[in-house]
Structure formats: structure tokens, C-alpha cells
Design an enzyme around this catalytic site. Sequence first.
Site, mmCIF file in Angstrom:
data_model
loop_
_atom_site.group_PDB
_atom_site.id
_atom_site.type_symbol
_atom_site.label_atom_id
_atom_site.label_comp_id
_atom_site.label_asym_id
_atom_site.label_seq_id
_atom_site.Cartn_x
_atom_site.Cartn_y
_atom_site.Cartn_z
ATOM 1 N N TYR A 132 0.869 -1.183 0.000
ATOM 2 C CA TYR A 132 0.000 0.000 0.000
ATOM 3 C C TYR A 132 0.899 1.224 0.000
ATOM 4 O O TYR A 132 1.515 1.565 1.004
ATOM 5 C CB TYR A 132 -0.913 -0.079 1.220
ATOM 6 C CG TYR A 132 -1.879 1.050 1.474
ATOM 7 C CD1 TYR A 132 -1.970 2.182 0.662
ATOM 8 C CD2 TYR A 132 -2.741 0.980 2.566
ATOM 9 C CE1 TYR A 132 -2.873 3.197 0.927
ATOM 10 C CE2 TYR A 132 -3.647 1.981 2.848
ATOM 11 C CZ TYR A 132 -3.705 3.089 2.029
ATOM 12 O OH TYR A 132 -4.603 4.097 2.304
ATOM 13 N N LYS A 160 -1.524 -1.525 -4.047
ATOM 14 C CA LYS A 160 -2.442 -0.392 -4.163
ATOM 15 C C LYS A 160 -1.572 0.851 -4.196
ATOM 16 O O LYS A 160 -0.893 1.164 -3.223
ATOM 17 C CB LYS A 160 -3.393 -0.336 -2.976
ATOM 18 C CG LYS A 160 -4.223 0.953 -2.911
ATOM 19 C CD LYS A 160 -4.919 1.073 -1.562
ATOM 20 C CE LYS A 160 -5.764 2.327 -1.474
ATOM 21 N NZ LYS A 160 -5.043 3.508 -1.000
#
Length: 296
Positions: A132, A160
Amino acid sequence: MKKLTTFTALVTAFRSDESVDFGAIAAQAKRQLAAGNDLFICGTNGDFSSLTFAERIKVVETCAAVKGKARLIANAGFPSTYETILLAKEYQRLGVEAVAAITPYFIACTQESLYRHYAGIADAISVPLYIYEIPARTGNSIEVATVARLAKHGNVKGIKDSSGKTERLDGLAQVCAENSGFEFYNGTDSLIFYGLRKGAAGCVSGLANVAPTWVRAIAQAFEAGDQDAADAAQKKLNALRERLYAFGYPPAMVKRALYLMDSSVGNNRLPALVPDKTIDEGLYALLGDFGLKTDN
């Protein structure tokens, strides 16, 4: 074409005394599922940094109980690898599809320390791990070359990326092309369409809290092969994003706009946002201009 996943970076609902309202969280999760979105829990828009360890577990447990067949990924990131693993194992016990881990914050990290951080987490859990990336909030950025190293780890499934940089999405597309089974999700709302054109498996959207069907519309148009409709849906979302974020810290503005639409979500925990009459008046006007209904 494989169905594109539009994850909503779900907000965490709070009562007026700043305690977590788990019933309101369940209601917001169901709203997103009804719009066709899946769930990304305890991310930036979910106020993870203001939640306790136990609260994060309970938020994920609440969403797991209502998700049905929807996908559920939860952010377990802490500054330390040790505590991230502890929380990731709790999420795994609750039945999440995968764990995400935000890059460590406060601590300045080298690329080697980031590699070992993620490899260590991936080694410790049986469910897949997603990197992330959101350097504007953490102060650390994992380079595409380091992502490429991690893509070869059997249990790091994807990333992500909320960097907001098209050149990073281009680089991640290449990593995915060279590593079967590794995928990327764009986490910047203004670049959803761009990411899909580069081969993203979908997106993780904070704005979906405010306009869930608008985000889904971009993916649906793209899936149907209608590039013009996808572009138009992206431009509509961008117009909302530009005006909303002009008022202040983006996650707090998303939460406050949603609060004006549905007061059951409550405010952010301090110090993220102090309610301001002038800002609220501007947000009411904005929501009205975009045809988004408010509580009042």
C-alpha cells in the site's frame, strides 16, 4: 475481460463522543455492496491511524460479517513489521481475502528495509499480501524496482498505489506484465480510467464513499469497451474531486461531505477535522450542484 474490482476505501463511523459506531459501519458497507463495490477497510479514508489495535480488529470483523460474497481487503500497516504481522494474523483469522500494509510511517526507510518489511509480513501469513503506497501520508515511497523484487515472492499478490503519479502506474503495469498473478490497483480517484487503460485490476476509491455508483460506472463502461463513456464518467468524478478537495485534507473532506449526506457516520476523530460552518456551507452547495442529497 475479467471483472474489474472497484474497492471502496470505507470510512469508519464515529459517535459524537468519538467512540466507534460499528452498526453505522455495517450500514455503510452494505450501501457500497449494493452499488457493486467491494471493501477496502482501515485505510486512509478509514481513519486507521486514529484507531486502536482492538478497534481495527472489530471494524474488520464487522465488515466481514456483512460482506457476503464481496471481496474484503484490510490494511494492517503499522510503523513496525512486528506489530503489522500481529494485526495481519488477526485479520487472517477473521477471514479476509487478503491483507494490505501501508508503507511504514514516521520511520525513514531504505528500499532494503521496505523489501524485508513486506517479505517478512508475507512470510508470516497464509493469505495474500498487498503493498500500500501513499507517500504523501507516510513519507516513505517504495520504488518500482523494489515492488518488482517483491512481485517474485509467492505471497505478495499486488500493490495499491496512491502516489498519483502516472509514471509509477506505467512502471507497475510493466511489473505486472513480467510477473503473472501480480496485480495493481490505482488508489488515486483522478486516475482510475488511466490505470484501467494500463492494465490495472481495478481501483481503491475514497470518493466512492460519497458517490459509489460514479466510481463503479467508470469500471462498467471500461468493461463494456466504451472508452468514451469511461472517460466521461472519470471527468464527472474529477470535477467532484477537484471542488471537494479544495476545502482541505481530502479524507476529512470525504468524511464531512458524507456526514452531510448521512449524519450517522459522524465526524473524524480529532485532530483530523474540526467542523467549520463556512466549510459546511460550501460542502452543502457542492453536494447540491452535483445532485447528491444531504440529510438536511
